[in-house]
Write an enzyme that holds these catalytic residues in place. Structure first.
Site, PDB file in Angstrom:
ATOM      1  N   LYS A   1       0.980  -1.347  -0.449  1.00 39.83           N
ATOM      2  CA  LYS A   1       0.106   0.115  -0.570  1.00 39.83           C
ATOM      3  C   LYS A   1       0.967   1.576  -0.210  1.00 39.83           C
ATOM      4  O   LYS A   1       0.937   1.781  -0.774  1.00 39.83           O
ATOM      5  CB  LYS A   1      -1.133   0.380   0.984  1.00 39.83           C
ATOM      6  CG  LYS A   1      -2.257  -1.367   0.805  1.00 39.83           C
ATOM      7  CD  LYS A   1      -2.884  -1.387   2.514  1.00 39.83           C
ATOM      8  CE  LYS A   1      -3.672  -2.367   1.867  1.00 39.83           C
ATOM      9  NZ  LYS A   1      -4.695  -2.849   3.563  1.00 39.83           N
TER      10      LYS A   1
ATOM     11  N   GLN B   1      -5.155  -1.393   9.576  1.00 43.81           N
ATOM     12  CA  GLN B   1      -4.572  -3.044   9.050  1.00 43.81           C
ATOM     13  C   GLN B   1      -5.539  -3.759   9.603  1.00 43.81           C
ATOM     14  O   GLN B   1      -4.626  -3.991  10.970  1.00 43.81           O
ATOM     15  CB  GLN B   1      -3.153  -3.337   8.972  1.00 43.81           C
ATOM     16  CG  GLN B   1      -2.159  -4.650   8.133  1.00 43.81           C
ATOM     17  CD  GLN B   1      -3.176  -4.559   6.139  1.00 43.81           C
ATOM     18  OE1 GLN B   1      -3.023  -3.410   5.738  1.00 43.81           O
ATOM     19  NE2 GLN B   1      -3.866  -5.818   5.994  1.00 43.81           N
TER      20      GLN B   1
ATOM     21  N   ASP C   1     -11.025   2.625   4.600  1.00 44.72           N
ATOM     22  CA  ASP C   1     -10.677   1.441   4.142  1.00 44.72           C
ATOM     23  C   ASP C   1     -12.650   0.946   4.366  1.00 44.72           C
ATOM     24  O   ASP C   1     -13.182  -0.242   3.440  1.00 44.72           O
ATOM     25  CB  ASP C   1     -10.668   0.451   5.705  1.00 44.72           C
ATOM     26  CG  ASP C   1      -9.820  -0.400   5.036  1.00 44.72           C
ATOM     27  OD1 ASP C   1      -9.146  -0.514   3.782  1.00 44.72           O
ATOM     28  OD2 ASP C   1      -8.845  -1.081   6.251  1.00 44.72           O
TER      29      ASP C   1
END
Ligand code: NAD
Length: 289
Positions: free
Chosen positions: A54, A98, A121
């Site tokens: 990422k 994460q 997200d």
């Protein structure tokens, strides 16, 4: 193989090039790059690899990213304090925690602590709720990436029979909402579904997201169906496999995604898009006062 391969890497490359142009325009207009902060708790090698991917993708797209590493035994209050700092940091447009988190941390509490407007997200209840109410804001990355793949491949969704295998909060459920929003007739299968093959056989669009290698047998696939394999499973010999028996399915499907190189790259591309969207909306709000 008779199916057309959906090349997620190629589609992603094209979209990331366009995105880099948009972030460059954003930087000229606002005198700063969009900013993403990634929180990585613990020392899982797989999570560290995803986070690094990422970060690299951000750098290539002109997005400034920082990784905040916290120890595996980090207490919840410390993680929540860190999220609060990022929520009020003006240079941070997107915050990503994460997953998976160590077991002592409740993901529902942690994800809800992220400012919904920085939730790139798309996992915050506000963002999932907005998708459910047909007013999507920041969309969960993997399902939104699947919709982009369908669109880029010219696969019609309106009025089609779509079957999603998997009902998790991060993939299956929002995937069903995306397909519903696009006008498909949606069936969601999960571990308690009786007679999975009968559902899969009806699918004109199949999205497999169960995390179970080879669960979907090639012979279940309807002729000409679009098969989107979200599953990423590590086999004992170290290779990656999806949830679908690829070779047999590709003999019947009209389109199929490979694993790796299908949905995976699109998830990261959507994350980059969400970060630019969040940054643009924040700047618009700032200018409105
Ligand atoms: P999860 O374990 O949270 O959920 C799995 C879902 O599949 C559950 O709803 C469960 O009921 C269902 N399921 C399990 N076995 C089943 C069976 N035999 N029949 C029918 N349904 C069954 O997993 P997740 O986080 O949603 O991830 C699913 C897969 O997608 C994993 O392989 C994961 O690695 C992968 N994934 C890929 C990406 C990507 O970017 N490509 C992103 C996220 C997850």
């Amino acid at each position: 193989m008779t199916a057309q391969l959906i090349d997620g890497n190629a589609i992603s490359r094209k979209m990331r090039t366009e995105l880099a142009q948009k972030t460059a325009a954003f930087a000229i207009r606002h005198g700063r790059e969009p900013g993403l902060a990634v929180i990585l708790v613990g020392d899982s090698a797989a999570s560290a690899l995803y986070v690094q991917k990422k970060k690299d993708a951000c750098a290539a797209a002109g997005i400034r990213s920082t990784i905040i590493r916290l120890p595996a035994d980090c207490p919840a209050h410390r993680l929540l304090d860190q999220i609060a700092v990022l929520n009020s940091d003006d240079a941070v447009d997107g915050i990503l925690v994460q997953l998976p988190l160590p077991l002592h941390l409740d993901p529902a509490i942690i994800l809800e602590a992220v400012d919904a407007e920085k939730d790139v997200d798309g996992f915050h209840p506000c963002n999932v709720g907005r998708l459910a109410l047909r007013e999507p804001a920041l969309r969960p990355c993997t399902p939104a990436g699947v919709m982009t793949l369908l669109e880029a491949s010219g696969i019609p969704v309106l009025g089609r029979e779509a079957v999603v295998v998997g009902a998790s909060n991060i993939v299956g459920r929002p995937m069903a909402l995306e397909l519903l929003l696009a006008g498909a007739t949606v069936t969601v299968c999960h571990r308690f579904t009786r007679d999975l093959p009968s559902h899969v056989r009806r699918a004109e669009i199949l999205v497999a997201a169960a995390g179970n290698p080879g669960l979907i047998r090639g012979e279940w696939i309807a002729q000409g169906a679009a098969v989107i394999d979200v599953g990423i499973n590590r086999l004992p010999d170290g290779r990656l496999s999806g949830d679908v028996e690829f070779t047999a399915a590709a003999e019947r499907a009209g389109w199929i995604t490979p694993v790796p190189g299908g949905v995976g790259p699109m998830t990261v591309t959507t994350l980059l898009q969400n970060t630019l969207t969040a940054a643009t909306r924040r700047e618009e709000r700032r200018h409105r006062g």
